[in-house]
Structures are given as structure tokens and as C-alpha cells.
Design an enzyme around this catalytic site. Structure first.
Site: not given
Ligand code: GLC
Ligand code: CA
Length: 540
Positions: A98, A200, A242, A316-317
Site C-alpha cells: 500500500d 492510496d 485508489e 477495509h473502507d
């Protein structure tokens, strides 16, 4: 378009804090992941996207990095990390890091230096502005985690920008030296043999805060092309951005191979459909399957031949999909399998979020004291002050908050699901005695084996990776499409509802490839689909 390994694999996302704790401190860690690599090999995945494991004070669970080249103490050491990469490699699994470079932690050495004063060499690594004329913040930009995006720094009399928490100051991508440091850091990880990067909130790096431009800033793609050239350009790595605000049109700017930027992006249009238009994700609305179809089909058709799609329901969001759009009560297993089949049969690279493969659900929280996530906590206080009722805020958190999908993975039915011998950092799902990995592995009809089969089918049948996509016209609740490749045709039929649905086609079945009911489908003419039924038929 040239073919790449990252189009053929299925990626599995690990949220390390909640995956497996190896030493009883209640927090998952890298050794815990290594312990479970055989399980992941059995599932069949080809890459792990590892949520951040770098040194971090954990204001946002690792998405606030204080050192990109060292591992968070709670998660282990750099030796553990090297071992993870090597052990994964033995099983043909690549590790995708990440990459959180829109911001750092305020405890990163760069920010500690930057705060020392206006002439510190690191000052310009971040975004500083003088107060507005009335002495307040430079403008009314707000943080994704509530409140102003500007934090006042007493010492210098200036504000710094933080689009997330105030412990996540935004990096200034206009600074060339800063960009070079990021590229050096990426090369450090590439040299370790990682398989790529999940980037990210990468669509924010070209921001022009004074003009309130956040996503898709004018220099964004220059930076990504520069990054490509300086880092992964000569390696065949998986790079996935993302990109919160992306449309098919702008997605192609990132991921059309001729532009030399990223492999693919995560788009969020489908997971934004159960909120009220123009409002926040907390402002709930039920999902309309016709709209969902429209969005997913648009991505399938508009990127085709030009860019590659990523496919996901969870991360995870996001809340657990079976609780969100499936039926986590009466039809938990059926709907989890149906959602898996529907997604994995589309064209693109599928991503599984840990626990999705066993049909993990959410468990409602009843009080703010149980909530760990800064996003939910800040929103709670903001809305309370605005006059919302507590119950309504908690209902929003239960529907959309990020803590539910961050609950520990239950490995078996023992205390704490075998996740930890200590006290888990956040409670497990209440149903962990029934829904856990061991139970799934012991039941040939479990959700796990549907995921395993989908992954195996992908390896055996090029049509699943490369085949063309075409929607079939049906009633709203039925989502059906073809994949077509070299004269072969597969028909995917799914019932996205709690009710029986009618379906009919003139096609004839040659073979059923996969299905989620025990009764074999033998004809396609005038059939009644059971609630959440899904099957894939190879057509004569
Ligand atoms: C991304 C991450 C999220 C994090 C945020 C700030 O959206 O997925 O978990 O809070 O960026 O880094
Ligand atoms: Ca631990």
C-alpha cells in the site's frame, strides 16, 4: 493491449491488524500472515494487497506513515517482511504494498523538520498557507474526516493542509525533491521484490488547494508519468490507483497503457449508489439494482480494449457486502456466493477482501464507545453537534462505518475465533462460532469453495480473463450477461433479490460451469430463479 500477469490473477487484500495475531497482543501481525499463507495458497490467489505495515502512530490504522522504510513495531520487523515476501513467492503469490503518499504522519521526520520553521529545507514538502484576511483558515476546504482541512501551527502562524486527520498532513507534490524521495522509497521496495503498489487516494496528489481543486488536478498525470518512469516503468508490476472521483473517461487517463501510468484504478461509482445524491455516505438510501447494473455495465463496456477494470465489492473502507447488498440472514450463503459469481465473471481483475471468502457479515454496534475508527468518531461528534439523534448516527455507522469490515478474522470456533490468545483490539463478529475459516473449510458447500472454484476457473478458462462482455436484457432484479471468447460463450445468470424471478433464454446449455444451488439447471427456457440464485452456463 499486451497481456500481463496481473490481469490473470485474483488479488486478496489483507488488513494486517485484523488478520492473524501470532504473539497474543491482540493485534494481527506479519508472522500471523506467514502462518496463513498455506490457506491463501489453497484459496488460489495470485497476489496479496497488504494494507500499510509501515511505522505509524496509528491515528488512521497505518494510513498515517511515520517511516516508509521500517515496519510498525506491532506488526513485526523488516526481517519478518522480507520473509513474508520470500514465503509468498514460494507459493506464487506476489505482495502488493500500500503506497500512501498523498500524506504522511505528522510524526514523520519530514514533518517534524517542516514544523521547525519557514526556512527549514523540509518546509515545502508540505502545504502551508497564511491565515485568511479575517485570521481564520485560508479557505473552507473540509477534511474527509470532518472539520476544516486546515490546522493552525502556532509557532509559524501558518496553517497546514490535511485532507484526512490533522495527524495526516498532505505532501506537496509540487516539490521536486519530495517527489524524488518518494520514488527512491518506491525503488527500495521494488528492490525487495514486491509485486506492485496499491496507491492510496492517488487522485489527490495534483491538488490545487487555493483553487479548491482536489481530485484530477492539472499536474496529476504528469506526476504519475514521472513516477512510472522513475520507478516501476521497467518492471511488470501491478499498480492500482485508489481514485475516488473517477469516471470511465478519466479512468482511461490513468490506465490506458499508452499513457504509461498505472495498470488499473479502483472506481467507486457502484459503492456510492446507496447514499443520497450529493450527500455524504452516511446519508443512507437503499440500493437500486437497475442503477447498479447500469454503472457496472458502463465500466465493462467503456473501458473495453482501452483500459483494464478492477472488480471489487469490499475493502477495509467498505461495509461487508453480504450484509450490505446481500441477505446476511436467511440467504447468507446463497447471496454471498451469488455476489462472488456475479463479480468474478466480469471482465477485470477481481479483489477479495479478507473474510469475504467465508461470507463474513457485520455485527451492529450499539454505542460510540465501541467504535475505533477516527472517521466514524469524528463524524459522530460533528453530527451530534448539528443536532442529529444518536440512534440515527449509530445507524449510519452500522451501515457504512469502516469498523465492521475491520473486525478480526475468525479462524475457528475457539475463544476469539483463534485470532488471538489475548484481547482483540476490536471485537469479533458475534457469529464467529458459526462463521469461521475452519467451519468453511470443513463444509464442501461453504462460500469458501465457491471462491476457490471461481479462482480455479479463471486459471483454466481464458474466457474468464479475456472474453468480451455483453449484457442480457432482463427484469431489473436479474443481472445476466455473456462472456465470449474464440467462439466460446458463457451465459451468467444471477438473481439479485430475495424473491423468485422469471428468466428465459433461447440458448441451450452445453455445460453448467458453476452454480450456487443444489438442483442442477437443465434448461434456460422459462425458468424460475430462486432468491439469490446464480449460475454460469456454457452455451452450445
Ligand atoms: C484511503 C484508505 C483509507 C484511509 C485514507 C487516508 O481512502 O483506503 O483507509 O483512511 O485513504 O489515507
Ligand atoms: Ca500481534
Amino acid at each position: 493491449m499486451a497481456k500481463h500477469w496481473w490481469q490473470e490473477v485474483v488479488v486478496y487484500q489483507i488488513y494486517p491488524r485484523s488478520f492473524k495475531d501470532s504473539n497474543g497482543d491482540g493485534v494481527g501481525d506479519i508472522r500471523g500472515i506467514i502462518e496463513k499463507l498455506d490457506y491463501l495458497e489453497k484459496l488460489g490467489i495470485g497476489a496479496i494487497w497488504l494494507s500499510p505495515v509501515y511505522q505509524s502512530p496509528n491515528d488512521d490504522n497505518g494510513y498515517d506513515i511515520s517511516n516508509y522504510r521500517s515496519i510498525m513495531d506491532e506488526f513485526g520487523s523488516m526481517e519478518d517482511m522480507d520473509k513474508l515476501i520470500a514465503e509468498a513467492d514460494k507459493r506464487d503469490i506476489k505482495v502488493i504494498m500500500d503506497l500512501v503518499v498523498n500524506h504522511t504522519s505528522d510524526e514523520h521526520q519530514w514533518f517534524i523538520e517542516a514544523k521547525k520553521g519557514k526556512d527549514n529545507p523540509y518546509r515545502d514538502y508540505y502545504i502551508w498557507k497564511d491565515p485568511s484576511e479575517n485570521g481564520g483558515p485560508p479557505n473552507d476546504l473540509t477534511s474527509m474526516f470532518s472539520g476544516s482541512a486546515w490546522e493552525f501551527d502556532e509557532a509559524s502562524g501558518q496553517y497546514y493542509l490535511h485532507l484526512f486527520s490533522k495527524k495526516q498532513p498532505d505532501l506537496n507534490w509540487k516539490n521536486e525533491e519530495m517527489r524524488q524521495s518518494i520514488y527512491d522509497m518506491m525503488n527500495f521496495w521494488i528492490d525487495k521484490g514486491v509485486g506492485g503498489f496499491r496507491m492510496d487516494v492517488i487522485d489527490l496528489i495534483g491538488k490545487v488547494p487555493e483553487e479548491k481543486i482536489l481530485t484530477n488536478g492539472p499536474k496529476l498525470h504528469d506526476y504519475l508519468q514521472e513516477m512510472h518512469e522513475a520507478t516501476f516503468g521497467n518492471h511488470d508490476l501491478l499498480t492500482v490507483g485508489e481514485t475516488m472521483a473517477v469516471t470511465p473517461q478519466t479512468a482511461k487517463l490513468y490506465s490506458n497503457p499508452s499513457r504509461k501510468e498505472l495498470s488499473m484504478v479502483f472506481q467507486f461509482q457502484h459503492v456510492g449508489l446507496d447514499k443520497q445524491k450529493g450527500k455524504e455516505k452516511w446519508d443512507l438510501k437503499s440500493i437500486d439494482i437497475a442503477e447498479l447494473k447500469e454503472v457496472l455495465v458502463k465500466w465493462q463496456t467503456e473501458l473495453d480494449g482501452q483500459s483494464w477494470n478492477s472488480l471489487f465489492w469490499n475493502n477495509h473502507d467498505q461495509p461487508r457486502i453480504v450484509s450490505r447488498w446481500g441477505n446476511d440472514q436467511e440467504y447468507r450463503v446463497e447471496s454471498a456466493k451469488m455476489l462472488a459469481i456475479l463479480l468474478h465473471m466480469m471482465k477485470g481483475t477481481p479483489y477479495i477482501y479478507q473474510g469475504e471468502e467465508i461470507g463474513a457479515t457485520g455485527t451492529p454496534f450499539s454505542d460510540i464507545s465501541e467504535i475505533k475508527d477516527i472517521e466514524s468518531i469524528n463524524m459522530y461528534h460533528e453530527r451530534l453537534a448539528e443536532g442529529y439523534a444518536k440512534e440515527e448516527i449509530i445507524a449510519s455507522i452500522n451501515a457504512k462505518g469502516r469498523d465492521n469490515s475491520r473486525r478480526p478474522i475468525p479462524w475457528n470456533a475457539s475463544r476469539n475465533g483463534g485470532f488471538t490468545s489475548g484481547t482483540p483490539w476490536i471485537a469479533l463478529n458475534e457469529n464467529y462460532k458459526e462463521i469461521n475459516v475452519e467451519a468453511a473449510l470443513n463444509n464442501p458447500n461453504s462460500v469458501f469453495y465457491t471462491y476457490q472454484k471461481l479462482i480455479q476457473l479463471r486459471k483454466d478458462h481464458p474466457i474468464m480473463v479475456w472474453g468480451d462482455f455483453e449484457l442480457v436484457d432482463t427484469v431489473d432484479e436479474v443481472f445476466s450477461y455473456y462472456r465470449m471468447y474464440n467462439g466460446e460463450r458463457w451465459l451468467i445468470v444471477t438473481n439479485f433479490s430475495n424473491e423468485e424471478q422469471f428468466f428465459s433464454s433461447k440458448e441451450e446449455i452445453e455445460e453448467i460451469i458453476i452454480q450456487n444451488t443444489s438442483d442442477r439447471v437443465t434448461t434456460l427456457k422459462d425458468i424460475t430463479l430462486q432468491p439469490w440464485q446464480a449460475f454460469v452456463a456454457k452455451i452450445k
